[in-house]
Scaffold this motif. Structure first.
Motif, short mmCIF file in Angstrom:
data_model
loop_
_atom_site.label_atom_id
_atom_site.label_comp_id
_atom_site.label_asym_id
_atom_site.label_seq_id
_atom_site.Cartn_x
_atom_site.Cartn_y
_atom_site.Cartn_z
N GLY A 24 -9.31 55.15 18.44
CA GLY A 24 -8.22 54.66 19.28
C GLY A 24 -8.04 55.51 20.53
O GLY A 24 -7.85 54.99 21.63
N GLN A 25 -8.12 56.82 20.38
CA GLN A 25 -7.99 57.72 21.52
C GLN A 25 -9.14 57.51 22.51
O GLN A 25 -8.94 57.51 23.72
CB GLN A 25 -7.93 59.17 21.05
N ARG A 26 -10.36 57.30 21.98
CA ARG A 26 -11.50 57.02 22.86
C ARG A 26 -11.29 55.71 23.62
O ARG A 26 -11.57 55.62 24.81
CB ARG A 26 -12.80 56.96 22.06
N THR A 29 -8.70 56.29 26.35
CA THR A 29 -9.26 57.15 27.39
C THR A 29 -10.21 56.35 28.27
O THR A 29 -10.17 56.46 29.50
CB THR A 29 -9.97 58.36 26.76
N SER A 30 -11.03 55.54 27.66
CA SER A 30 -11.97 54.69 28.41
C SER A 30 -11.22 53.68 29.27
O SER A 30 -11.57 53.46 30.44
CB SER A 30 -12.91 53.97 27.43
N TYR A 31 -10.19 53.06 28.71
CA TYR A 31 -9.39 52.09 29.46
C TYR A 31 -8.74 52.75 30.67
O TYR A 31 -8.80 52.23 31.79
CB TYR A 31 -8.34 51.48 28.53
N ASP A 36 -8.48 53.84 36.50
CA ASP A 36 -8.50 54.86 37.54
C ASP A 36 -9.68 54.64 38.49
O ASP A 36 -9.52 54.70 39.72
CB ASP A 36 -8.56 56.25 36.91
N ALA A 37 -10.86 54.34 37.94
CA ALA A 37 -12.05 54.11 38.76
C ALA A 37 -11.87 52.89 39.66
O ALA A 37 -12.40 52.85 40.78
CB ALA A 37 -13.28 53.95 37.88
N ALA A 38 -11.10 51.90 39.20
CA ALA A 38 -10.83 50.70 39.99
C ALA A 38 -9.76 50.94 41.05
O ALA A 38 -9.49 50.07 41.88
CB ALA A 38 -10.42 49.55 39.07
N GLY A 39 -9.11 52.12 41.00
CA GLY A 39 -8.11 52.46 41.98
C GLY A 39 -6.76 51.79 41.78
O GLY A 39 -5.97 51.72 42.72
N VAL A 40 -6.48 51.31 40.56
CA VAL A 40 -5.21 50.60 40.31
C VAL A 40 -4.23 51.40 39.45
O VAL A 40 -3.07 51.03 39.36
CB VAL A 40 -5.45 49.21 39.68
N ALA A 98 -6.54 45.88 27.71
CA ALA A 98 -5.91 47.03 27.05
C ALA A 98 -6.26 47.04 25.57
O ALA A 98 -6.19 46.00 24.91
CB ALA A 98 -4.39 46.97 27.23
N PRO A 99 -6.64 48.18 25.02
CA PRO A 99 -6.96 48.24 23.59
C PRO A 99 -5.84 47.73 22.70
O PRO A 99 -6.09 47.16 21.64
CB PRO A 99 -7.24 49.72 23.35
#
Length: 124
Positions: A24-26, A29-31, A36-40, A98-99
């Protein structure tokens, strides 16, 4: 436009194995990294279990402090993500990834006003 994703799901106090918890934490973190990478992504927060909650309100002019959450539901607010996206469709697209959608609901709520740099600002 700012949207807050409110993650609601059944609390798993002690019922998850260490492997399930790590998975779940992974996933979160990935989400968060993808947002963040998408800048949103503006902010994200995972909340402690609702048993750590204290609710404060005023009734008949008297401040009341209650241990535990005010809402009596099976699902609790578990965390938030605040996004800056062009519109509701974009917010819904991110919410669907979202997970938490696998085990609960993700409420998508537009922001109206936010506080930054010492000022209240309308959401534009």
């Amino acid at each position: 436009m700012r949207y807050t994703l409110l993650l609601h799901y059944p609390e798993q106090s002690g019922s998850l194995s260490p492997e399930e918890l790590a998975e779940g934490q992974r996933a979160f973190t990935s989400y968060a990294a993808t947002l963040d990478a998408a800048g949103v992504l503006l902010s994200a927060e995972v909340l402690q279990l609702s048993v750590a909650t204290t609710t404060v309100r005023v009734r008949d002019g008297v401040l009341q402090v209650q241990d535990g959450p005010y809402a009596d539901t099976k699902e609790q607010l578990g965390g938030t993500f605040v996004l800056d996206v062009p519109d509701l469709d974009a917010a819904l697209e991110w919410a669907g990834q979202a997970p938490a959608v696998a085990w609960g609901g993700v409420e998508v709520r537009p922001g109206a006003v936010f506080y930054a740099d010492g000022q209240w600002r309308p959401n534009a």
